[in-house]
Design an enzyme around this catalytic site. Structure first.
Site: not given
Length: 406
Positions: A218, A259, A261, A298, A328-329, A356
């Site tokens: 984290g 861990e 990432g 993200r 199309c948004e 991510y």
């Protein structure tokens, strides 16, 4: 990497394109191991959900990394990339007992995060080494979607359920070898991390035959110039001292596991997209690119900010642009962001696109997923080809003729 290298890669491989700098990944890995060099037994398990391309997995394997996986498919990818089963850590959430059994049969380290599955697994397989995921009830992380250690989280076994947990372990006589926690992502305050660590130490005292303690990760990385980040060196100094003291108290030298990432791959990544159109309205100048949240979700999902540069003309006069996609948004990457003057055909580079980003990409609007390139030793190596129309159709099955004509 320099802007001219990125422009050259966009010309060579086309856009949109993900590019990863191998040297940055290696330096981040070395930085973390150096910060915890005072711990005799340290293990880094790369959280592969951040970026799961097998070339990246192989790069980290060569550095000595293990893997943190969250699904049987990630386990299979890790094995395919050449990892030994004992170097793979499996921490699922909400999966069936059958999936856990299947992964366990592969020789992978199992991490269980709920009492029901723990009791069922321990009853059937008391000799299999198991780790337990604890929820420390610590609210941490840069966004509600990535804060996973608070009291209302679906992740982990509550520290308040420890008596029940211990009773299950005693009744099944199962083999508990590790305790794990993960409070969230983008943690800035290392004191919060150290506070949660004390909760993990307290939980560990209930088990006499542990081999490791897994502190999750984290760590926050910088997303813009002068942005704040987790002080890994200070955390390493403080947590190493406390961890070593706990090992002395416990009477056994345990392995400290992390861990990471995002910490390893986020800053190594660049997302390159071509400007399709520059559109002036009454109040806004839009730079519309050949991508959307189907490739980089993200900013829309987490509200994250990715620094955007015009690498085709980096020294142009700065103007304010809203960078948007072709979905199309509403798919807005940046609102009124100051960027060097943009012209149609220019290449924009999005920083911090290693974690991510591609791993959360989709085929929404039936768009193709982009290619991926690894920049290593001054060269770009294609590690995933652009998708084609055949990829879109691959698993689709047309209606049988008999149905359409009846």
């Amino acid at each position: 990497m320099q802007s001219k290298d990125l422009v050259q890669l966009a010309e060579q491989f086309g856009s949109p394109l993900y590019v990863y700098d191998a040297e940055k990944i290696q330096s981040q890995y070395n930085r973390l191991t150096k910060a915890f060099s005072k711990v005799d037994k340290l293990r880094i398990n790369y959280a592969m959900k951040a970026l799961s391309n097998i070339a990246i997995l192989q790069l980290l394997k060569e550095m000595g990394s293990g893997l943190d996986t969250v699904s049987i498919q990630e386990v299979l990818l890790g094995l395919h990339a050449g990892y030994d089963p004992e170097k793979i850590f499996y921490t699922p959430n909400g999966v069936s007992l059958e999936e856990i059994e299947e992964v366990s049969a592969m020789g992978v380290q199992i991490n269980i995060d709920n009492l029901s599955i723990l009791e069922q697994f321990g009853t059937k397989y008391p000799n299999v080494p198991v780790c337990i995921r604890i929820n420390p009830h610590v609210m941490a992380g840069g966004n509600a979607n990535i804060s996973v250690g608070h009291i209302d989280s679906k992740f982990g076994i509550s520290v308040h359920q420890l008596p029940h947990l211990v009773r299950i372990v005693e009744n099944t006589k199962m083999n508990i070898v590790g305790i794990h926690m993960h409070t969230g992502s983008d943690i800035l305050d290392i004191e919060v991390f150290l506070y949660a660590a004390e909760i993990l130490f307290d939980a560990a005292r209930n088990f006499k035959n542990l081999e490791f303690l897994d502190f999750g990760s984290g760590f926050k990385v910088p997303y813009k110039k002068d942005d704040i980040e987790t002080d890994i060196e200070e955390l390493g100094k403080k947590l190493s001292k406390r961890f070593n003291a706990f090992c002395t108290e416990y009477g056994k030298e345990l392995t400290l596991i992390f861990e990471p990432g995002k910490f390893l791959v986020s800053e190594a990544g660049f997302f390159l997209a071509k400007v399709n159109v520059v559109k002036q309205t009454t109040s806004t100048v839009f730079a519309g690119i050949d991508s959307g949240f189907n490739h980089l979700i993200r900013p829309m999902f987490y509200g994250s900010q990715h620094h955007i540069e015009n690498i085709s003309h980096p020294k142009g006069k700065e103007r304010f642009y809203s960078v948007v996609g072709y979905i199309c948004e509403t798919d807005t990457f940046a609102n009124n962001r100051k960027i060097a003057e943009i012209k149609e055909g220019d290449i924009l580079s999005f920083r911090n696109a290693g974690a991510y980003c591609f791993s959360m990409a989709s085929n929404y609007n039936s768009r193709y997923k982009p290619a991926e390139v690894l920049w290593m030793n001054g060269e770009g190596h294609l590690i995933r080809a652009h998708e084609t129309f055949e990829d879109i159709l691959k698993n689709q099955i047309p209606l049988p003729v008999a149905v359409t004509t009846s």
